[in-house]
Design an enzyme around this catalytic site. Structure first.
Site, PDB file in Angstrom:
ATOM      1  N   ASP A  63      15.596 -76.276  14.162  1.00  0.00           N
ATOM      2  CA  ASP A  63      15.686 -77.679  14.570  1.00  0.00           C
ATOM      3  C   ASP A  63      14.272 -78.107  14.969  1.00  0.00           C
ATOM      4  O   ASP A  63      13.701 -77.551  15.917  1.00  0.00           O
ATOM      5  CB  ASP A  63      16.654 -77.794  15.764  1.00  0.00           C
ATOM      6  CG  ASP A  63      16.783 -79.219  16.275  1.00  0.00           C
ATOM      7  OD1 ASP A  63      15.934 -80.069  15.933  1.00  0.00           O
ATOM      8  OD2 ASP A  63      17.735 -79.479  17.031  1.00  0.00           O
ATOM      9  N   SER A 140       6.454 -91.537   3.136  1.00  0.00           N
ATOM     10  CA  SER A 140       7.262 -92.647   2.625  1.00  0.00           C
ATOM     11  C   SER A 140       6.347 -93.841   2.406  1.00  0.00           C
ATOM     12  O   SER A 140       5.379 -94.025   3.157  1.00  0.00           O
ATOM     13  CB  SER A 140       8.325 -92.999   3.669  1.00  0.00           C
ATOM     14  OG  SER A 140       8.952 -94.216   3.349  1.00  0.00           O
ATOM     15  N   TYR A 153      11.402 -96.724  12.031  1.00  0.00           N
ATOM     16  CA  TYR A 153      11.176 -95.742  10.963  1.00  0.00           C
ATOM     17  C   TYR A 153       9.736 -95.861  10.441  1.00  0.00           C
ATOM     18  O   TYR A 153       9.028 -94.850  10.305  1.00  0.00           O
ATOM     19  CB  TYR A 153      12.181 -95.958   9.823  1.00  0.00           C
ATOM     20  CG  TYR A 153      11.957 -95.018   8.656  1.00  0.00           C
ATOM     21  CD1 TYR A 153      12.226 -93.651   8.788  1.00  0.00           C
ATOM     22  CD2 TYR A 153      11.472 -95.482   7.437  1.00  0.00           C
ATOM     23  CE1 TYR A 153      12.005 -92.776   7.722  1.00  0.00           C
ATOM     24  CE2 TYR A 153      11.259 -94.619   6.379  1.00  0.00           C
ATOM     25  CZ  TYR A 153      11.523 -93.268   6.524  1.00  0.00           C
ATOM     26  OH  TYR A 153      11.302 -92.405   5.476  1.00  0.00           O
ATOM     27  N   LYS A 157       6.653 -93.144  10.362  1.00  0.00           N
ATOM     28  CA  LYS A 157       6.013 -92.674   9.122  1.00  0.00           C
ATOM     29  C   LYS A 157       4.542 -93.113   9.044  1.00  0.00           C
ATOM     30  O   LYS A 157       3.716 -92.417   8.448  1.00  0.00           O
ATOM     31  CB  LYS A 157       6.804 -93.151   7.897  1.00  0.00           C
ATOM     32  CG  LYS A 157       8.158 -92.437   7.745  1.00  0.00           C
ATOM     33  CD  LYS A 157       7.974 -90.959   7.405  1.00  0.00           C
ATOM     34  CE  LYS A 157       9.276 -90.273   7.064  1.00  0.00           C
ATOM     35  NZ  LYS A 157       9.120 -88.833   6.784  1.00  0.00           N
TER      36      LYS A 157
HETATM   37  P1  NAD Z   1      18.471 -86.327   3.804  1.00  0.00           P
HETATM   38  O1  NAD Z   1      19.136 -87.051   4.927  1.00  0.00           O
HETATM   39  O2  NAD Z   1      19.284 -85.840   2.683  1.00  0.00           O
HETATM   40  O3  NAD Z   1      17.605 -85.106   4.359  1.00  0.00           O
HETATM   41  C1  NAD Z   1      17.006 -85.107   5.628  1.00  0.00           C
HETATM   42  C2  NAD Z   1      17.007 -83.681   6.129  1.00  0.00           C
HETATM   43  O4  NAD Z   1      16.368 -83.646   7.422  1.00  0.00           O
HETATM   44  C3  NAD Z   1      18.428 -83.148   6.315  1.00  0.00           C
HETATM   45  O5  NAD Z   1      18.486 -81.827   5.834  1.00  0.00           O
HETATM   46  C4  NAD Z   1      18.612 -83.160   7.822  1.00  0.00           C
HETATM   47  O6  NAD Z   1      19.522 -82.207   8.315  1.00  0.00           O
HETATM   48  C5  NAD Z   1      17.178 -82.835   8.250  1.00  0.00           C
HETATM   49  N1  NAD Z   1      16.967 -83.075   9.673  1.00  0.00           N
HETATM   50  C6  NAD Z   1      17.274 -84.167  10.417  1.00  0.00           C
HETATM   51  N2  NAD Z   1      16.995 -83.925  11.715  1.00  0.00           N
HETATM   52  C7  NAD Z   1      16.497 -82.650  11.783  1.00  0.00           C
HETATM   53  C8  NAD Z   1      16.046 -81.822  12.835  1.00  0.00           C
HETATM   54  N3  NAD Z   1      16.059 -82.235  14.098  1.00  0.00           N
HETATM   55  N4  NAD Z   1      15.604 -80.566  12.529  1.00  0.00           N
HETATM   56  C9  NAD Z   1      15.594 -80.124  11.248  1.00  0.00           C
HETATM   57  N5  NAD Z   1      16.038 -80.852  10.219  1.00  0.00           N
HETATM   58  C10 NAD Z   1      16.483 -82.110  10.488  1.00  0.00           C
HETATM   59  O7  NAD Z   1      17.362 -87.348   3.266  1.00  0.00           O
HETATM   60  P2  NAD Z   1      16.066 -87.098   2.351  1.00  0.00           P
HETATM   61  O8  NAD Z   1      15.879 -88.355   1.606  1.00  0.00           O
HETATM   62  O9  NAD Z   1      16.136 -85.830   1.613  1.00  0.00           O
HETATM   63  O10 NAD Z   1      14.935 -87.035   3.469  1.00  0.00           O
HETATM   64  C11 NAD Z   1      13.899 -86.086   3.445  1.00  0.00           C
HETATM   65  C12 NAD Z   1      12.599 -86.767   3.807  1.00  0.00           C
HETATM   66  O11 NAD Z   1      12.307 -87.762   2.832  1.00  0.00           O
HETATM   67  C13 NAD Z   1      12.595 -87.491   5.155  1.00  0.00           C
HETATM   68  O12 NAD Z   1      11.411 -87.164   5.850  1.00  0.00           O
HETATM   69  C14 NAD Z   1      12.597 -88.959   4.772  1.00  0.00           C
HETATM   70  O13 NAD Z   1      11.959 -89.765   5.739  1.00  0.00           O
HETATM   71  C15 NAD Z   1      11.824 -88.919   3.471  1.00  0.00           C
HETATM   72  N6  NAD Z   1      12.033 -90.074   2.591  1.00  0.00           N
HETATM   73  C16 NAD Z   1      13.250 -90.325   2.063  1.00  0.00           C
HETATM   74  C17 NAD Z   1      13.420 -91.456   1.252  1.00  0.00           C
HETATM   75  C18 NAD Z   1      14.757 -91.794   0.628  1.00  0.00           C
HETATM   76  O14 NAD Z   1      14.912 -92.918   0.130  1.00  0.00           O
HETATM   77  N7  NAD Z   1      15.718 -90.892   0.576  1.00  0.00           N
HETATM   78  C19 NAD Z   1      12.334 -92.302   0.988  1.00  0.00           C
HETATM   79  C20 NAD Z   1      11.097 -92.005   1.545  1.00  0.00           C
HETATM   80  C21 NAD Z   1      10.949 -90.877   2.338  1.00  0.00           C
END
Ligand code: NAD
Length: 293
Positions: A63, A140, A153, A157
């Site tokens: 975590d 992002s 958010y 970022k």
């Molecule tokens: P997702 O929600 O599928 O994955 C996020 C992951 O982070 C999950 O596995 C979740 O359990 C984990 N997480 C959350 N809190 C946590 C903690 N305290 N300790 C450890 N793990 C934790 O979404 P995703 O899109 O795969 O997101 C991954 C990254 O991509 C993030 O940093 C997000 O900001 C970035 N991102 C996503 C998008 C999008 O549109 N999906 C766009 C730009 C950036």
């Protein structure tokens, strides 16, 4: 010798696809530690794991908001080193700023900013002493330009950008590379996993109707953008692989290939107003015409 990779946030989305992608390398060039906030969320990851991954993938609890859990994961890496650290864990938050609960806002900062900081603190000393390493962070486009109803958010970022750029300047003296993978919308659980402020009647009463109607329009815009332009996690993994395999990795990668025009506006029009107008026009087109009159 396989490169040891540790990735945060692998229960779903980008982290999961990257962990499986690297662990599936036919040459077995990577030993992947896929870390999850809680192990009871490992089912989806396990579904992708086959006999092939027996010696290329391990799952650890980590975590990013809990320093003890980060240290314990670090100490369970059998090789005693991490060559490639991927700070990917993150959460989103959307909605009018004035109704957001302070605990929820702090939670977003705890994961996205302090979680990344603490993770880096845990792994940097060893990388520095070995004078070797590659740190990759899931960034992002919301860390490069502001988006309405995403203030918290985007703040988290944007902070990641400053953190990584500052570190990158120093770490070149230690032969450690830093790369940010700048993602636009990606088809993951991200929108489902948004942090939530329970917006009760009271809060809504306090919110002016104009903001509320703009928020509804923003949500429609968001839905259309995700429907038309969201990338699959495999597209993001390809960019990660390019960065990881490159002998001279760049600091910044855009997952859609080119620098998005709105990001360019920030550097070509430094007074910032052109960007604000352009984003307003994109999301709230009719209002924009009225504002111009
Ligand atoms: P997702 O929600 O599928 O994955 C996020 C992951 O982070 C999950 O596995 C979740 O359990 C984990 N997480 C959350 N809190 C946590 C903690 N305290 N300790 C450890 N793990 C934790 O979404 P995703 O899109 O795969 O997101 C991954 C990254 O991509 C993030 O940093 C997000 O900001 C970035 N991102 C996503 C998008 C999008 O549109 N999906 C766009 C730009 C950036």
């Amino acid at each position: 010798m396989p490169k040891v990779v540790l990735i945060t946030g692998c229960s779903s989305g980008i982290g999961l696809s990257l962990a499986v992608g690297l662990a599936s390398d036919p040459e077995k060039n990577y030993k992947v530690y896929a870390t999850l906030k809680t192990l009871n969320k490992k089912q989806r990851l396990l579904k992708s794991v086959t006999e092939f991954h027996r010696d290329t993938l391990d799952i650890l609890q980590m975590d990013v908001t809990d320093r003890a859990s980060i240290m314990s994961a670090r100490d369970r890496v059998q090789e005693g080193r991490v060559d490639i650290l991927v700070c990917n864990a993150g959460v989103g938050l959307m909605g009018p700023l004035e109704v957001q609960d302070s605990k929820v806002m702090k939670d977003v900062m705890e994961v996205n900013l302090f979680g990344t900081l603490q993770t880096l603190q845990a792994f940097l000393p060893d990388m520095k002493s070995r004078r070797e390493g590659h740190i990759l962070v899931t960034g992002s486009t919301g860390g490069l330009h502001g988006l309405p109803f995403n203030e918290v958010y985007c703040a988290s970022k944007f902070a990641i950008e400053g953190l990584c750029e500052s570190l990158a300047v120093l770490l070149q003296h230690f032969n450690i590379r830093v790369s940010i993978i700048e993602c636009g919308p990606v088809n993951t659980d991200f929108m489902l996993n948004l942090q939530k402020t329970e917006i009760g009647d009271c809060a809504l009463d306090a919110l002016d109707s104009h903001t509320l109607s703009l928020y509804e329009r923003f949500l429609l815009h968001c839905g259309t953008v995700f429907q038309n332009a969201a990338q699959d996690t495999e597209d993001i993994v390809k960019v990660y692989l390019d960065a990881i395999r490159s002998p001279e990795p760049a600091f910044r990668y855009f997952t859609s290939g080119t620098v998005p025009p709105l990001v360019k506006l920030k550097t070509t029009q430094p007074d910032g107003l052109e960007y604000i107008r352009a984003m307003g026009e994109l999301i709230f087109p009719q209002d924009h015409e009225e504002l111009q009159q």
